[in-house]
Design an enzyme around this catalytic site. Structure first.
Site, PDB file in Angstrom:
ATOM      1  N   TYR A 102      96.462  67.875  15.665  1.00 43.56           N
ATOM      2  CA  TYR A 102      94.772  67.166  15.244  1.00 43.56           C
ATOM      3  C   TYR A 102      96.076  67.565  13.927  1.00 43.56           C
ATOM      4  CZ  TYR A 102      92.323  65.315  18.455  1.00 43.56           C
ATOM      5  OH  TYR A 102      91.543  64.478  19.790  1.00 43.56           O
ATOM      6  N   HIS A 103      94.932  67.513  12.424  1.00 42.75           N
ATOM      7  CA  HIS A 103      95.384  68.257  11.399  1.00 42.75           C
ATOM      8  C   HIS A 103      95.368  69.849  11.411  1.00 42.75           C
ATOM      9  CE1 HIS A 103      91.072  67.424  11.910  1.00 42.75           C
ATOM     10  NE2 HIS A 103      91.112  68.548  10.828  1.00 42.75           N
ATOM     11  N   GLN A 104      96.258  69.953  10.293  1.00 38.59           N
ATOM     12  CA  GLN A 104      95.890  71.892  10.255  1.00 38.59           C
ATOM     13  C   GLN A 104      96.909  72.141  11.562  1.00 38.59           C
ATOM     14  OE1 GLN A 104      92.891  72.855   7.744  1.00 38.59           O
ATOM     15  NE2 GLN A 104      93.948  72.075   6.694  1.00 38.59           N
TER      16      GLN A 104
END
Ligand SMILES: CC(C)(COP(=O)(O)OP(=O)(O)OC[C@H]1O[C@@H](n2cnc3c(N)ncnc32)[C@H](O)[C@@H]1OP(=O)(O)O)[C@@H](O)C(=O)NCCC(=O)NCCS
Length: 222
Positions: A102-104
């Site tokens: 997922y993001h980050q």
């Protein structure tokens, strides 16, 4: 080959993201897929020894998607990067098949040495938003890393880790197949299989440590 890559990648997004309504939508609107396409081009250049061009292409991908993958990184098949903004994968990281990020998420290093210094992520691993996985560690097949966790030690297969520093939760509960956002909703895995998988992850961790020590010894001898 490229067509097969696209077909199976798009299918993976549709299976793992409940928000993905059609293949066209995935093709045009998923930066994670675009980032992996840019990475394929950059990685090819890297393998041809065109290092600066590879970095340039990789940087183009980063500008357009917000996802930074070093061109040397080895990515497995059917990788899903959901949202993706702010995700970073460092030079010596390796990512297995059917992984979801997922993001980050950061697959980062903790040392300035030139050898292997980034994580190896096993097949089917899910790494939640904002998690940092740091160092030349191994994340065993099917493990889940919770959102915002910081992981600096190898994780046996099938385990779920959360928090800072990451600690295991609920050793006896794990999803039999992919579940969006890593949230299980069904049966348990056979504990014997889980223990065998854990031993395999520890063995592969030991192998990679021994090979790193052998490389370091050779370098010292030279
Ligand atoms: C780690 C994760 C996979 C665990 O899911 P789960 O097996 O359903 O676990 P539960 O929700 O039952 O939580 C079990 C325990 O871990 C804790 N926990 C769960 N996720 C956590 C996290 N990210 N950080 C800290 N603690 C967490 C819960 O509070 C609970 O604690 P308790 O036993 O003291 O009540 C899931 O919480 C997660 O973080 N998934 C990633 C999702 C994500 O990144 N989504 C982004 C979508 S855009």
């Amino acid at each position: 080959m490229a067509f097969m890559f696209l077909r199976e990648s798009i299918r993976a997004y549709r299976e793992r993201d409940p928000a993905a309504r059609s293949s066209l939508e995935v093709f045009f609107c998923y930066p994670g897929l675009h980032a992996v396409l840019w990475h394929r081009a950059a990685h090819r250049l890297w393998q041809l020894g065109l290092r600066s061009s590879a970095r340039f292409v990789s940087n183009m991908g980063r500008w357009l998607t917000g996802i930074e993958i070093h061109p040397a990184v080895k990515l497995g098949r059917r990788l899903v990067i959901d949202h993706g903004m702010g995700l970073v994968i460092g030079e010596t990281a390796e990512v297995g098949d059917d992984v979801t990020l997922y993001h980050q998420v950061t697959l980062g290093g903790t040392s300035l040495s030139h050898g292997k210094r980034h994580p190896t992520v096993g097949d089917g691993v899910i790494i939640g938003a904002g998690a940092k996985v740091l160092g030349a560690i191994t994340i065993g097949a099917g493990a889940r890393i919770g959102a915002n966790a910081v992981v600096t030690q190898s994780v046996p297969a099938g385990l779920t880790m959360v928090g800072i520093p990451a600690r295991p939760i609920d050793r006896h509960r794990r999803a039999p197949a992919f579940d969006p956002y890593g949230t299980p909703c069904g049966e348990m895995i056979d504990p014997l299989v889980r223990d065998i998988e854990s031993l395999r992850a520890e063995l592969s961790d030991l192998e990679s440590r021994v090979s790193r020590m052998a490389v370091a010894r050779r370098e010292t001898a030279d």
